[in-house]
Structures are given as C-alpha cells and as structure tokens.
Write an enzyme that holds these catalytic residues in place. Sequence first.
Site, PDB file in Angstrom:
ATOM      1  N   ARG A  16      -5.077  -7.607  23.359  1.00  0.00           N
ATOM      2  CA  ARG A  16      -3.803  -7.055  23.834  1.00  0.00           C
ATOM      3  C   ARG A  16      -3.034  -7.984  24.777  1.00  0.00           C
ATOM      4  O   ARG A  16      -1.881  -7.735  25.097  1.00  0.00           O
ATOM      5  CB  ARG A  16      -4.036  -5.698  24.509  1.00  0.00           C
ATOM      6  CG  ARG A  16      -4.170  -4.573  23.495  1.00  0.00           C
ATOM      7  CD  ARG A  16      -4.511  -3.271  24.161  1.00  0.00           C
ATOM      8  NE  ARG A  16      -5.907  -3.223  24.561  1.00  0.00           N
ATOM      9  CZ  ARG A  16      -6.425  -2.289  25.372  1.00  0.00           C
ATOM     10  NH1 ARG A  16      -5.655  -1.357  25.885  1.00  0.00           N
ATOM     11  NH2 ARG A  16      -7.709  -2.310  25.663  1.00  0.00           N
ATOM     12  N   THR A  82     -20.698  -2.893  24.539  1.00  0.00           N
ATOM     13  CA  THR A  82     -21.079  -3.258  25.912  1.00  0.00           C
ATOM     14  C   THR A  82     -22.594  -3.218  26.129  1.00  0.00           C
ATOM     15  O   THR A  82     -23.134  -4.041  26.874  1.00  0.00           O
ATOM     16  CB  THR A  82     -20.392  -2.324  26.930  1.00  0.00           C
ATOM     17  OG1 THR A  82     -20.558  -0.963  26.483  1.00  0.00           O
ATOM     18  CG2 THR A  82     -18.918  -2.619  27.043  1.00  0.00           C
ATOM     19  N   TYR A 104     -17.510  -6.494  35.061  1.00  0.00           N
ATOM     20  CA  TYR A 104     -16.703  -6.885  33.909  1.00  0.00           C
ATOM     21  C   TYR A 104     -15.804  -8.052  34.307  1.00  0.00           C
ATOM     22  O   TYR A 104     -15.216  -8.047  35.387  1.00  0.00           O
ATOM     23  CB  TYR A 104     -15.796  -5.719  33.470  1.00  0.00           C
ATOM     24  CG  TYR A 104     -16.498  -4.573  32.772  1.00  0.00           C
ATOM     25  CD1 TYR A 104     -17.864  -4.597  32.505  1.00  0.00           C
ATOM     26  CD2 TYR A 104     -15.760  -3.464  32.359  1.00  0.00           C
ATOM     27  CE1 TYR A 104     -18.477  -3.541  31.847  1.00  0.00           C
ATOM     28  CE2 TYR A 104     -16.370  -2.406  31.706  1.00  0.00           C
ATOM     29  CZ  TYR A 104     -17.730  -2.451  31.454  1.00  0.00           C
ATOM     30  OH  TYR A 104     -18.333  -1.406  30.809  1.00  0.00           O
ATOM     31  N   GLU A 158     -17.804   8.765  25.903  1.00  0.00           N
ATOM     32  CA  GLU A 158     -16.590   7.987  25.660  1.00  0.00           C
ATOM     33  C   GLU A 158     -15.466   8.908  25.213  1.00  0.00           C
ATOM     34  O   GLU A 158     -15.706   9.924  24.548  1.00  0.00           O
ATOM     35  CB  GLU A 158     -16.854   6.915  24.599  1.00  0.00           C
ATOM     36  CG  GLU A 158     -17.700   5.766  25.102  1.00  0.00           C
ATOM     37  CD  GLU A 158     -17.086   5.112  26.321  1.00  0.00           C
ATOM     38  OE1 GLU A 158     -16.047   4.447  26.185  1.00  0.00           O
ATOM     39  OE2 GLU A 158     -17.646   5.259  27.426  1.00  0.00           O
ATOM     40  N   ARG A 319       3.632 -30.664  47.755  1.00  0.00           N
ATOM     41  CA  ARG A 319       2.814 -30.723  46.530  1.00  0.00           C
ATOM     42  C   ARG A 319       1.414 -31.226  46.859  1.00  0.00           C
ATOM     43  O   ARG A 319       1.145 -31.647  47.984  1.00  0.00           O
ATOM     44  CB  ARG A 319       3.520 -31.602  45.516  1.00  0.00           C
ATOM     45  CG  ARG A 319       4.784 -30.930  44.950  1.00  0.00           C
ATOM     46  CD  ARG A 319       5.554 -31.879  44.072  1.00  0.00           C
ATOM     47  NE  ARG A 319       4.706 -32.456  43.042  1.00  0.00           N
ATOM     48  CZ  ARG A 319       4.953 -33.621  42.427  1.00  0.00           C
ATOM     49  NH1 ARG A 319       6.018 -34.331  42.755  1.00  0.00           N
ATOM     50  NH2 ARG A 319       4.117 -34.070  41.505  1.00  0.00           N
TER      51      ARG A 319
HETATM   52  C1  UD1 Z   1     -15.736   0.621  28.755  1.00  0.00           C
HETATM   53  C2  UD1 Z   1     -16.690   1.805  28.885  1.00  0.00           C
HETATM   54  C3  UD1 Z   1     -15.920   3.027  29.356  1.00  0.00           C
HETATM   55  C4  UD1 Z   1     -15.244   2.700  30.677  1.00  0.00           C
HETATM   56  C5  UD1 Z   1     -14.373   1.480  30.530  1.00  0.00           C
HETATM   57  C6  UD1 Z   1     -13.861   1.057  31.897  1.00  0.00           C
HETATM   58  C7  UD1 Z   1     -18.425   1.536  27.202  1.00  0.00           C
HETATM   59  C8  UD1 Z   1     -18.913   1.955  25.880  1.00  0.00           C
HETATM   60  N1  UD1 Z   1     -17.283   2.082  27.607  1.00  0.00           N
HETATM   61  O1  UD1 Z   1     -14.830   0.911  27.722  1.00  0.00           O
HETATM   62  O2  UD1 Z   1     -16.791   4.119  29.562  1.00  0.00           O
HETATM   63  O3  UD1 Z   1     -14.493   3.826  31.124  1.00  0.00           O
HETATM   64  O4  UD1 Z   1     -15.106   0.369  29.999  1.00  0.00           O
HETATM   65  O5  UD1 Z   1     -12.894   0.053  31.806  1.00  0.00           O
HETATM   66  O6  UD1 Z   1     -19.068   0.745  27.850  1.00  0.00           O
HETATM   67  N2  UD1 Z   1     -17.660  -6.627  26.172  1.00  0.00           N
HETATM   68  C9  UD1 Z   1     -18.542  -7.588  25.703  1.00  0.00           C
HETATM   69  N3  UD1 Z   1     -19.023  -7.474  24.429  1.00  0.00           N
HETATM   70  C10 UD1 Z   1     -18.702  -6.443  23.601  1.00  0.00           C
HETATM   71  C11 UD1 Z   1     -17.796  -5.476  24.083  1.00  0.00           C
HETATM   72  C12 UD1 Z   1     -17.305  -5.586  25.372  1.00  0.00           C
HETATM   73  O7  UD1 Z   1     -18.860  -8.527  26.431  1.00  0.00           O
HETATM   74  O8  UD1 Z   1     -19.212  -6.420  22.488  1.00  0.00           O
HETATM   75  C13 UD1 Z   1     -17.144  -6.750  27.542  1.00  0.00           C
HETATM   76  C14 UD1 Z   1     -15.643  -6.946  27.597  1.00  0.00           C
HETATM   77  O9  UD1 Z   1     -15.337  -8.340  27.664  1.00  0.00           O
HETATM   78  C15 UD1 Z   1     -15.277  -6.264  28.916  1.00  0.00           C
HETATM   79  C16 UD1 Z   1     -16.312  -5.167  29.039  1.00  0.00           C
HETATM   80  O10 UD1 Z   1     -17.385  -5.534  28.224  1.00  0.00           O
HETATM   81  O11 UD1 Z   1     -15.398  -7.119  30.007  1.00  0.00           O
HETATM   82  C17 UD1 Z   1     -15.773  -3.792  28.639  1.00  0.00           C
HETATM   83  O12 UD1 Z   1     -15.395  -3.798  27.287  1.00  0.00           O
HETATM   84  P1  UD1 Z   1     -14.162  -2.961  26.756  1.00  0.00           P
HETATM   85  O13 UD1 Z   1     -14.057  -3.186  25.299  1.00  0.00           O
HETATM   86  O14 UD1 Z   1     -12.966  -3.203  27.588  1.00  0.00           O
HETATM   87  O15 UD1 Z   1     -14.692  -1.462  26.997  1.00  0.00           O
HETATM   88  P2  UD1 Z   1     -13.806  -0.167  27.076  1.00  0.00           P
HETATM   89  O16 UD1 Z   1     -13.523   0.310  25.713  1.00  0.00           O
HETATM   90  O17 UD1 Z   1     -12.670  -0.360  27.981  1.00  0.00           O
END
Ligand code: UD1
Length: 449
Positions: A16, A82, A104, A158, A319
């Site tokens: 995004r 995650t 995160y 979730e 600078r």
């Molecule tokens: C996640 C939480 C949600 C919480 C929210 C807060 C889960 C399932 N959900 O959702 O409960 O309210 O964060 O912001 O955990 N990442 C990886 N590898 C992956 C997926 C994600 O490293 O395969 C990392 C992303 O870079 C990020 C973090 O994990 O830093 C969270 O991932 P994101 O996809 O933003 O989770 P949300 O759907 O926001």
Amino acid sequence: MTETAIVILAAGKGTRMKSRLPKVHHAIAGQPLLHHVVATARGLGPERLVLVLGPDMAEVGAALPQGSPEVEIAEQTKRLGTGHALLMAEPALADFSGDVVVLYGDVPLITGETLRALLARRQSSGAALVVLAFEPEDSAAYGRLVLGSDGSLECIVERLDADEATAAITLCNSGIMAVSGAHLFGLLKALDNNNAKGEYYLTDIVAAARGLGLDCVHAMASEEEVMGINDRVQLAEAEAALQGRLRRAAMENGATLIDPATTWFSSDTVLGEDVIVGPNTVFGPGVRVADNVEIRAFCHLEGAEVSSGAIIGPYARLRPGAEIGEGARVGNFVEVKKARVEKGAKINHLSYIGDARVGAGANIGAGTITCNYDGYAKSLSDIGAGAFIGSNSALVAPVVIGDGAVVAAGSVITRDVAADAIAVARGKQSEYAGAAAKRRTKLESGRKK
Ligand code: UD1
Ligand code: MG
C-alpha cells in the site's frame, strides 16, 4: 534476571505504500522506520536482536545501523503469516530460553517505557505471554482481544474471522507481545492456517497457550505508540506524532521554539540549553547545537555542528561538515558545506563557503564565493584568522589567504595571499571627465532628427 530477546517482524511487502523502496525504509524524522524500531529495541538492553526479512530485502539488512547487540537476520522465504514469520527466528534463538518480545518493523513509535512495562508484566504475572493491547478510535482492521470473566486473555480473533459479537469488541491487538521463550516455538509449531486468510497467525498462540493450561494476559498502550504504517497517509501521521514528541523534548531540555509547529527535527538532533529556534527551521540528520545558540527563522541544517553563542540565519543553510565556532555568525542566504568557521568569524550575507576553513575573527564580505569545484575535483580554501574578504570576491581554490590579509572587494583570487598583505585582483578603474554629458548630448540630438 530473565534474559530478553527481541524479534522484529518486517518481511511484509508493504504494497500500500506504492513504492519501490521497501516500506521499512521510508523515513520519519530523518530516519527509516525500521531504524527507529531497532534503536528502541537496543535501548532495552536485550541479549539478542533478530530481524525477520523477506527474500528480496537484502538492502534492508545491509543498511542497518551499527550498535549492540548486533542484528541477526532471519529470512522468511514465503510470507505465510505473522506466526510463520516469528517461527523463522527459531534457529537464531535455538539456545535461548528467556523472554521474547515481538515488535513490528512498521510500528515505529513504540517507546522503551511501554516495552519495559510489558516485560515487567510478563514476569510479575507469571503468564506465558502478555499481549500489548489498545483501544483504537477505529478498530476496523485489528484483531480483537477476547477476555475471560477474570480479565485474563482467552484468545485473539482477527477481524475477518470475527462474528458480530466479537467484532464489537473494542480492545484490539497491537501485534506487540512478550512471550516466555520456554514455550514460544513449541506453540508456534502447533499453529495451523485454517482461517480467512489461509495464513499462520501469530495471534493464535494465545488460544494454543490456553489449551496447554498456560496463562495469558494483556497490557495497555496508547494508540499513538502502536500505530502501524501501511500507506503514506499513515506515514505522515506518524511523522506528525513523532515531531510532536521531539518538539516537546527539545523544549523540556531548555530550548525555546518560537513556533514549535514549524520546527522540524530529526530523531538525532541535539540542542543545548538556551537555544532559540525561530519559525520554519528544519533540522536534517546529524545536527548538534551547543548552548546559547540562536537559530533565526527559515534555516535548514544537516550534518552540522554549531558551537555556543553562534547566531545562524535567518535563511541560512548549513550542510554536512559545517562546523560553526563559538560566537560565529552565519547570516542570510549563506550556505556553508564541509567548512570550519572558527570562533567569532562572520559570514553575514549571501555567500557560499565550501571545503574551507575560515579563521577566528575573519570577516567574509557579502557575496563571497569559495570556488571549490573545477568540474572534476574539490579543493580547499584556507582563510586565516582575522582576514578580511571584501564583498563579491571569488576565491578560486586551492588557495590560502594568510592571517590578517585583506582581499579587495570584487577580486577574483587565484593565487595565495600572504599574511597581512592586501590583494587586489580586479580591473583598474578609469575615469573620463565630462564624457557622460557629451554622450547624452549626442544621443539626444540624434533622437530629435
Ligand atoms: C496483525 C495482527 C492483528 C493486529 C495487527 C496490528 C496477525 C495475524 N494479526 O495484522 O491482530 O491487530 O497486526 O497492526 O498477526 N509479517 C511478516 N511475514 C508475514 C506476514 C507479516 O514478516 O508473512 C510482518 C509484517 O512485515 C509486519 C507484521 O508482520 O511487520 C504484521 O503484518 P501485517 O500483515 O501488517 O498484519 P496485520 O494484518 O496488520
Ligand atoms: Mg499491519
């Protein structure tokens, strides 16, 4: 004391942001998002620090700031969620049994204070894990915390998997948690991906822990601290929030900001006591300002050091490599780069001073330019103590102006000037008596015809 490891999850794509730059490399307060998180993590003094990155993120790992502990990088080859991401830290933490804090990479405003409270809660409660929760203004996309009647945490659901009653819960998951290392990886391995997104959710370890009879609890944070950055609107909101903190801290430490809302800091800006900063001033990375300095309106500084009692601006640009000595003056429309301006020297108007030394007490006249670049190489201008450079002079580097020397206004100086000498390097002035009047008569008679 229980040892601490911190794992920062940052393998997500950040689609995004609509950017070629990895999301965690977008900056707030002059520093990439991830570097803020790394700095906060290191501030807790953990034994171990692990960063989980995606396979295409080598540049993120390469650009990490130096510090202790060193960052160990774990790769998540496939983004399976995650829970799966955190599991990738297992090899790095194979011999570790203390507490693991999960952060995160795109939640940069979390404070050390909140994390210390989270760890203290983990230890004092004896719970297997503590989830950092918050009450967002708009709970739309967050996981919901389901509490038992005793206030303990039962599970996290979730948003996409929540029924109406669960979706109505306002207590939400920040994603940040502290987990007892003795249980963590066992719990993660038991996760499945039986959910709306088909991902291994870290949030499911709460229910898994409860299933084993382990306690889970939550601690609270403000929404500002746990705001995640997914797009550029949120990036700007985080910038605003962080600037608010930096402005407050600068004022609490003894600087006057005449208009805080238009003073922009980097997270590493250092201001001494009794510094006065005028409106519309920008501090880029790497600026240190000593006590009793006045920075007048509309200045831009980066990589610069300003000693006590100096007056900068209005409208000055410092600078990288600008070192401004005690009580020196750098006035309007003056640019200083990689130059030492020594004690009490004055460069008050319309100058470019680059790759130079300006000796103590020297006076640089309006419009002086150090010609430091010949299109191929940069060369030095060395201006001695007490020298006087007349207005609109060009100093063609490399060149040395001796102590106490005077350069006449309008000179183009291409050779060294000895100490205490006067150098004049401009066309000689000629004068023709009455010539202007004759010219007028001639031109006016021509027009009448
Ligand atoms: C996640 C939480 C949600 C919480 C929210 C807060 C889960 C399932 N959900 O959702 O409960 O309210 O964060 O912001 O955990 N990442 C990886 N590898 C992956 C997926 C994600 O490293 O395969 C990392 C992303 O870079 C990020 C973090 O994990 O830093 C969270 O991932 P994101 O996809 O933003 O989770 P949300 O759907 O926001
Ligand atoms: Mg997110």
